[in-house]
Write a protein that holds these residues in place. Structure first.
Motif, PDB file in Angstrom:
ATOM      1  N   MET A 110       9.588  -5.904  26.389  1.00  0.00           N
ATOM      2  CA  MET A 110       9.552  -5.212  24.673  1.00  0.00           C
ATOM      3  C   MET A 110       9.323  -4.050  24.634  1.00  0.00           C
ATOM      4  O   MET A 110       8.870  -2.857  24.014  1.00  0.00           O
ATOM      5  CB  MET A 110       8.883  -6.211  23.881  1.00  0.00           C
ATOM      6  N   SER A 113      10.862  -0.965  26.314  1.00  0.00           N
ATOM      7  CA  SER A 113      11.991  -0.761  25.507  1.00  0.00           C
ATOM      8  C   SER A 113      10.430  -0.150  24.113  1.00  0.00           C
ATOM      9  O   SER A 113      12.136   1.301  23.890  1.00  0.00           O
ATOM     10  CB  SER A 113      12.498  -1.970  25.187  1.00  0.00           C
ATOM     11  N   LEU A 114      10.428  -0.093  23.817  1.00  0.00           N
ATOM     12  CA  LEU A 114      10.213   0.406  22.617  1.00  0.00           C
ATOM     13  C   LEU A 114       9.194   2.559  23.110  1.00  0.00           C
ATOM     14  O   LEU A 114       9.318   3.210  22.270  1.00  0.00           O
ATOM     15  CB  LEU A 114       8.489   0.321  22.079  1.00  0.00           C
ATOM     16  N   LYS A 115       8.626   2.061  24.129  1.00  0.00           N
ATOM     17  CA  LYS A 115       8.255   3.400  24.697  1.00  0.00           C
ATOM     18  C   LYS A 115       9.534   3.620  25.087  1.00  0.00           C
ATOM     19  O   LYS A 115       9.322   5.318  25.256  1.00  0.00           O
ATOM     20  CB  LYS A 115       7.152   3.503  26.483  1.00  0.00           C
ATOM     21  N   MET A 117      13.153   4.257  23.817  1.00  0.00           N
ATOM     22  CA  MET A 117      12.833   4.197  22.249  1.00  0.00           C
ATOM     23  C   MET A 117      11.801   5.810  21.963  1.00  0.00           C
ATOM     24  O   MET A 117      12.687   6.560  21.242  1.00  0.00           O
ATOM     25  CB  MET A 117      12.405   3.094  21.544  1.00  0.00           C
ATOM     26  N   TRP A 118      10.650   5.584  21.740  1.00  0.00           N
ATOM     27  CA  TRP A 118      10.380   6.836  21.500  1.00  0.00           C
ATOM     28  C   TRP A 118      10.949   8.140  21.942  1.00  0.00           C
ATOM     29  O   TRP A 118      11.123   9.150  21.449  1.00  0.00           O
ATOM     30  CB  TRP A 118       8.805   6.701  21.539  1.00  0.00           C
TER      31      TRP A 118
END
Length: 280
Positions: A110, A113-115, A117-118
């Protein structure tokens, strides 16, 4: 020799044409007056015209059928079944299976994935910013293209109106001169030609100039889109044109069918009138 000439006069081609009809259709009245009256070939001529109309109707009906098949079956099937299945359902099932097998690595996954997405959001923001700045920079040139098109339209309309006014006064001048001279140098035929020129200017030449200007709207809009958004703008404009063509397909097909049927009926009526008066 005389026998061959007589045969040539009465010879009927496979499509129903004969010398009298060809001369009449092409406006050779002196030949029409010379040739004897012939009534043959009427059904063949109508049949030839009708066959062309039938081919036109079949072609238009095929386009309409393809439109409804695509709009009512293939596109709904694609958007309601194939796209959800391949874009949402199957990838979601794969993700769920991966989570079940790798639930211990879930927090780390997760975070990664957040990195990602950013990073993608930052790239997307920069892309949008560049596009907005390019749009602002391209506005003057795009506005120039639009204003040039509008100015050409005003010129075309002005030329059409001036041409109509010129033809009108020429017709009035011809009529007055003919009356003043008691039709010595100017005949009724000359007045008729002037009237025909006026009608042609009002209903053919004027609208033709306006139509030529309207036909350049697509070229102008393509330049505007290209100026504002580059290659993306061109693709976007082609998509708009494609959608407009797609939407207009059914009305155009119905119009083609009506024109074809009307042409066939008109040809039948013409052949009936020719039967009454072969030299018409």
């Amino acid at each position: 020799m005389q026998t061959n000439i007589r045969r040539g006069r009465s010879l009927i081609a496979p499509d129903g044409e004969l010398a009298l009809r060809l001369a009449s259709r092409n406006g050779h009245r002196e030949i029409v007056d010379y040739l004897p009256s012939r009534r043959g070939g009427g059904f063949r001529r109508w049949k030839t015209k009708h066959q062309k109309a039938v081919r036109r109707v079949k072609k238009a009906a095929g386009k309409i059928r393809w439109f409804f098949e695509l709009a009512l079956y293939k596109l709904p099937l694609c958007f309601l079944w194939h796209i959800p299945k391949n874009v949402i359902v199957e990838p979601l099932i794969k993700e769920v299976k991966w989570l079940v097998k790798n639930y211990k690595r879930l927090p780390q996954a997760m975070l990664a994935s957040l990195k990602k997405m950013w990073v993608k959001l930052k790239k997307f923001g920069k892309y949008v910013g560049r596009k907005l700045w390019g749009t602002i920079k391209g506005l003057p040139n795009a506005t120039k293209f639009a204003l040039v098109w509008v100015w050409n339209g005003i010129k075309s309309a002005g030329d059409a109106v001036l041409h109509i006014i010129t033809r009108f006064f020429a017709f009035i001048h011809t009529a007055i001169t003919a009356i003043a001279e008691f039709f010595r140098t100017i005949t009724l035929k000359d007045i008729w030609y002037g009237f025909v020129a006026l009608v042609r200017a009002v209903f053919i030449e004027g609208p033709k100039k306006i139509w030529k200007w309207l036909c350049k709207f697509g070229d102008m809009m393509e330049k505007v889109f290209e100026t504002l958004w580059g290659c993306t703008g061109q693709v976007l404009w082609w998509i708009i044109v494609g959608l407009a063509t797609f939407v207009c397909m059914v009305p155009k097909g119905i119009l083609d069918i009506l024109v074809a049927i009307g042409g066939s009926i008109a040809k039948g009526f013409e052949e009936v009138m020719i039967w009454f008066n072969p030299k018409r």
